[in-house]
Design an enzyme around this catalytic site. Structure first.
Site, PDB file in Angstrom:
ATOM      1  N   HIS A  13      56.485  18.850  74.371  1.00  0.00           N
ATOM      2  CA  HIS A  13      55.556  19.769  75.058  1.00  0.00           C
ATOM      3  C   HIS A  13      56.381  20.853  75.742  1.00  0.00           C
ATOM      4  O   HIS A  13      56.978  20.622  76.792  1.00  0.00           O
ATOM      5  CB  HIS A  13      54.724  19.003  76.087  1.00  0.00           C
ATOM      6  CG  HIS A  13      53.709  19.855  76.796  1.00  0.00           C
ATOM      7  ND1 HIS A  13      52.395  19.472  76.937  1.00  0.00           N
ATOM      8  CD2 HIS A  13      53.796  21.061  77.402  1.00  0.00           C
ATOM      9  CE1 HIS A  13      51.722  20.402  77.588  1.00  0.00           C
ATOM     10  NE2 HIS A  13      52.566  21.379  77.895  1.00  0.00           N
ATOM     11  N   HIS A  15      56.814  25.217  76.666  1.00  0.00           N
ATOM     12  CA  HIS A  15      56.334  26.606  76.700  1.00  0.00           C
ATOM     13  C   HIS A  15      57.513  27.527  76.450  1.00  0.00           C
ATOM     14  O   HIS A  15      58.466  27.539  77.240  1.00  0.00           O
ATOM     15  CB  HIS A  15      55.697  26.927  78.059  1.00  0.00           C
ATOM     16  CG  HIS A  15      54.476  26.111  78.327  1.00  0.00           C
ATOM     17  ND1 HIS A  15      53.215  26.519  77.960  1.00  0.00           N
ATOM     18  CD2 HIS A  15      54.323  24.883  78.882  1.00  0.00           C
ATOM     19  CE1 HIS A  15      52.339  25.583  78.300  1.00  0.00           C
ATOM     20  NE2 HIS A  15      52.983  24.574  78.858  1.00  0.00           N
ATOM     21  N   LYS A  95      46.208  22.096  70.368  1.00  0.00           N
ATOM     22  CA  LYS A  95      46.232  21.873  71.820  1.00  0.00           C
ATOM     23  C   LYS A  95      44.923  22.308  72.454  1.00  0.00           C
ATOM     24  O   LYS A  95      44.523  23.464  72.326  1.00  0.00           O
ATOM     25  CB  LYS A  95      47.393  22.669  72.435  1.00  0.00           C
ATOM     26  CG  LYS A  95      47.446  22.647  73.965  1.00  0.00           C
ATOM     27  CD  LYS A  95      47.848  21.294  74.507  1.00  0.00           C
ATOM     28  CE  LYS A  95      47.733  21.235  76.031  1.00  0.00           C
ATOM     29  NZ  LYS A  95      48.821  21.919  76.720  1.00  0.00           N
ATOM     30  N   HIS A 134      45.204  18.930  77.532  1.00  0.00           N
ATOM     31  CA  HIS A 134      45.490  19.113  78.974  1.00  0.00           C
ATOM     32  C   HIS A 134      44.322  18.459  79.702  1.00  0.00           C
ATOM     33  O   HIS A 134      43.245  19.039  79.797  1.00  0.00           O
ATOM     34  CB  HIS A 134      45.601  20.598  79.323  1.00  0.00           C
ATOM     35  CG  HIS A 134      45.964  20.825  80.768  1.00  0.00           C
ATOM     36  ND1 HIS A 134      47.112  21.458  81.165  1.00  0.00           N
ATOM     37  CD2 HIS A 134      45.324  20.468  81.908  1.00  0.00           C
ATOM     38  CE1 HIS A 134      47.169  21.479  82.492  1.00  0.00           C
ATOM     39  NE2 HIS A 134      46.082  20.901  82.974  1.00  0.00           N
ATOM     40  N   HIS A 168      51.378  15.543  79.563  1.00  0.00           N
ATOM     41  CA  HIS A 168      51.955  15.516  80.923  1.00  0.00           C
ATOM     42  C   HIS A 168      51.151  14.669  81.909  1.00  0.00           C
ATOM     43  O   HIS A 168      50.645  15.165  82.902  1.00  0.00           O
ATOM     44  CB  HIS A 168      52.151  16.938  81.474  1.00  0.00           C
ATOM     45  CG  HIS A 168      51.020  17.900  81.226  1.00  0.00           C
ATOM     46  ND1 HIS A 168      49.718  17.617  81.551  1.00  0.00           N
ATOM     47  CD2 HIS A 168      51.013  19.140  80.679  1.00  0.00           C
ATOM     48  CE1 HIS A 168      48.962  18.642  81.222  1.00  0.00           C
ATOM     49  NE2 HIS A 168      49.715  19.570  80.686  1.00  0.00           N
ATOM     50  N   ASP A 240      57.069  20.008  79.413  1.00  0.00           N
ATOM     51  CA  ASP A 240      56.157  21.004  79.991  1.00  0.00           C
ATOM     52  C   ASP A 240      56.957  22.059  80.744  1.00  0.00           C
ATOM     53  O   ASP A 240      56.480  22.636  81.728  1.00  0.00           O
ATOM     54  CB  ASP A 240      55.100  20.365  80.905  1.00  0.00           C
ATOM     55  CG  ASP A 240      53.918  21.302  81.132  1.00  0.00           C
ATOM     56  OD1 ASP A 240      53.775  22.294  80.389  1.00  0.00           O
ATOM     57  OD2 ASP A 240      53.133  21.043  82.070  1.00  0.00           O
TER      58      ASP A 240
HETATM   59  O1  DOR Z   1      52.123  24.135  85.335  1.00  0.00           O
HETATM   60  C1  DOR Z   1      51.730  24.480  84.231  1.00  0.00           C
HETATM   61  N1  DOR Z   1      52.211  25.591  83.626  1.00  0.00           N
HETATM   62  N2  DOR Z   1      50.807  23.749  83.612  1.00  0.00           N
HETATM   63  C2  DOR Z   1      50.232  24.149  82.475  1.00  0.00           C
HETATM   64  O2  DOR Z   1      49.378  23.460  81.987  1.00  0.00           O
HETATM   65  C3  DOR Z   1      50.580  25.444  81.862  1.00  0.00           C
HETATM   66  C4  DOR Z   1      51.913  25.870  82.267  1.00  0.00           C
HETATM   67  C5  DOR Z   1      52.190  27.322  81.937  1.00  0.00           C
HETATM   68  O3  DOR Z   1      51.875  27.748  80.826  1.00  0.00           O
HETATM   69  O4  DOR Z   1      52.742  28.018  82.782  1.00  0.00           O
HETATM   70 ZN    ZN Z   2      52.113  22.808  79.310  1.00  0.00          ZN
END
Ligand code: DOR
Ligand code: ZN
Length: 335
Positions: A13, A15, A95, A134, A168, A240
């Site tokens: 997971h 970003h 997702k 999520h 998460h 995450d």
């Molecule tokens: O804290 C987070 N940041 N939780 C999420 O679900 C998305 C993520 C983000 O994309 O910044």
């Molecule tokens: Zn995330």
């Protein structure tokens, strides 16, 4: 000196964002991970085949070598079967975000009406496309994940062959679900294996520890540690790691997200070693994910050693968790 070797670490997971941020953060994950499940919450979200292919190409162009596999995801919508068939080869999972629940999730699901979702979820089940979720409601912040359990039950019982990944997880309620439904799995971040709400807001407020879902109570932390340290076969590591520029974190209206990608393996070694469970880290960091997702990453071997590692103050303007602090494990070599 104590060392520990990990094979094919996977971040289930992650970003990576886009543009300059992608250029800055993708090499950090590619350095120490064999691959990562890449989140689709860009602006606009990744929601068609051309988007997936183009985003994957931009990720590959941003990493310095070929030994990193971006496992692509689509942003959940009530897609029809023909569309899913056309895109299935390009994606690893889909997702699902409840609408407005977190960063760039406005186009997510606004009502969990199973009949409206049935065509999509049944097709995903038939095509063996996992659903990553999520899992938070819009209720009181400490109860959001626990309140979402009834939606997981609805999804898991209506689609018993669909692999559903509770992303998460942060609560004992989510941990308990793993043994209740055969088709529920979970990712756990490294920060949720360390923090409680106290660390985030109990003293001076810590913007770089603020994320969604927020870290919960000591008993939740204990429940997460119990399944991670034993490498419960239905849990896997998903950082995450969610980079935001420093000014968006250190501001009025702090963006949610903890940036851990470059320190995750070091921290995991520290935690697993503290509990005398280093031997279970391989399953948590890779083997469980390989079995759950049926993936076979390219060979990569990371050796860590127990020596002080000072976390950089920032990585190209993104402040990591524990910036400036000293961890007790460092990456020694990558092959
Ligand atoms: O804290 C987070 N940041 N939780 C999420 O679900 C998305 C993520 C983000 O994309 O910044
Ligand atoms: Zn995330």
């Amino acid at each position: 000196m104590k060392t520990h070797t990990l094979l094919m670490p996977l971040d289930m997971h992650l970003h990576l964002r886009d543009g300059v941020m992608l250029q800055n953060v993708a090499p950090l994950s590619a350095y120490s991970f064999s691959g990562a499940v890449v989140m689709p919450n860009l602006v606009p979200p990744v929601e068609n085949k051309a988007d997936v292919i183009a985003y994957k190409a931009r990720i590959m162009a941003a990493v310095p070598n070929d030994y990193f596999e971006p496992y692509m995801t689509l942003f959940y919508k009530n897609y029809d079967k023909a569309f899913l068939e056309s895109v299935a080869d390009e994606i690893t999972a889909i997702k699902l975000y409840p609408a407005g629940i977190t960063t760039n999730s406005e186009g997510g699901v606004s009502s969990f009406n199973i009949e409206e979702m049935r065509v999509t979820l049944q097709a995903m089940s038939d095509m063996e496309i996992p659903l990553c979720v999520h899992g938070e409601t819009d209720g009181f912040v400490m109860d959001r994940e626990a309140e979402f359990m009834s939606i997981y039950e609805l999804l898991a019982s209506n689609f018993p062959k669909l692999k559903i990944i509770m992303e998460h997880i942060t609560t004992k309620e989510a941990v308990a679900m793993l043994d209740k439904y055969e088709n529920l799995y979970a990712t756990i971040t490294v920060h949720h294996l360390i923090l409680t709400l106290d660390d985030v807001v109990g003293g001076m407020m810590q913007p770089h520890l603020f994320c969604k879902p927020i870290a919960k109570r000591p008993e939740d932390l204990d429940a997460l540690l119990s399944v991670a340290l034993e490498a419960h076969p239905k849990v896997m590591f998903g950082s995450d790691s969610a980079p935001h520029p420093q000014h968006k974190k250190e501001s009025c209206g702090c963006a949610a997200g903890v940036f851990t990608a470059p320190i995750a393996l070091q921290l995991l070694c520290e935690i697993f070693d503290q509990f005398g469970k280093l031997d279970n880290l391989q399953a948590f960091i890779s083997d469980n994910a390989q079995s759950i997702y049926g993936i076979c990453p390219e060979f990569k071997e990371i050796t860590l050693e127990e020596r002080p590692f000072v976390v950089p103050a920032n990585y190209s303007g993104v402040v990591p968790m524990y910036a400036g602090e000293t961890l007790s494990w460092a990456i020694e070599s990558v092959d």
